[in-house]
Scaffold this motif. Structure first.
Motif, short mmCIF file in Angstrom:
data_model
loop_
_atom_site.label_atom_id
_atom_site.label_comp_id
_atom_site.label_asym_id
_atom_site.label_seq_id
_atom_site.Cartn_x
_atom_site.Cartn_y
_atom_site.Cartn_z
N ASP A 127 2.27 1.77 -3.43
CA ASP A 127 1.26 2.33 -4.32
C ASP A 127 1.09 3.82 -4.07
N GLU A 128 1.06 4.21 -2.80
CA GLU A 128 0.93 5.63 -2.48
C GLU A 128 2.14 6.41 -2.97
N ASP A 149 1.99 7.29 -6.61
CA ASP A 149 0.78 8.03 -6.99
C ASP A 149 -0.28 7.13 -7.60
N GLY A 150 -0.46 5.94 -7.04
CA GLY A 150 -1.50 5.03 -7.49
C GLY A 150 -1.18 4.26 -8.75
N LYS A 198 0.84 -1.20 0.00
CA LYS A 198 0.00 0.00 0.00
C LYS A 198 0.87 1.25 0.00
#
Length: 88
Positions: free
Chosen positions: A26-27, A30-31, A23
């Motif tokens: 991913d953050e 930027d997704g 997670k």
């Protein structure tokens, strides 16, 4: 690799940590790792040292693609290859 019993509690902890770290990846991207249209593939492997046999991974790719990618990576980067040989 020696055969040791895998500790189920340790595996649950590793899987939980892998999800948290993925997670964060991913953050930080930027997704770029999120379905349904990820911009890049990613995998995170966590394992115990000392031949305990505990290993888990998390990826945004399906398992078949991950196995193929790992096979191709190992074929291009055999264990005896040094860092200098790999990176010129």
């Amino acid at each position: 690799m020696k055969e040791f019993p895998v500790d189920p509690q340790k595996m649950r902890e590793m899987e939980h940590l892998a999800r948290l770290l993925f997670k964060l990846l991913d953050e930080a991207s930027d997704g770029a790792l999120q379905p349904p249209n990820p911009k890049m593939g990613a995998a995170l492997f966590l394992f115990s040292f000392y031949d305990r046999g505990e290993m888990t991974y998390i990826s945004n790719a399906n398992r078949g693609d991950m196995v193929k990618m790992l096979q191709e990576f190992i074929a291009r980067n055999p264990p005896e290859m040094t860092w200098d040989q790999q990176h010129g």
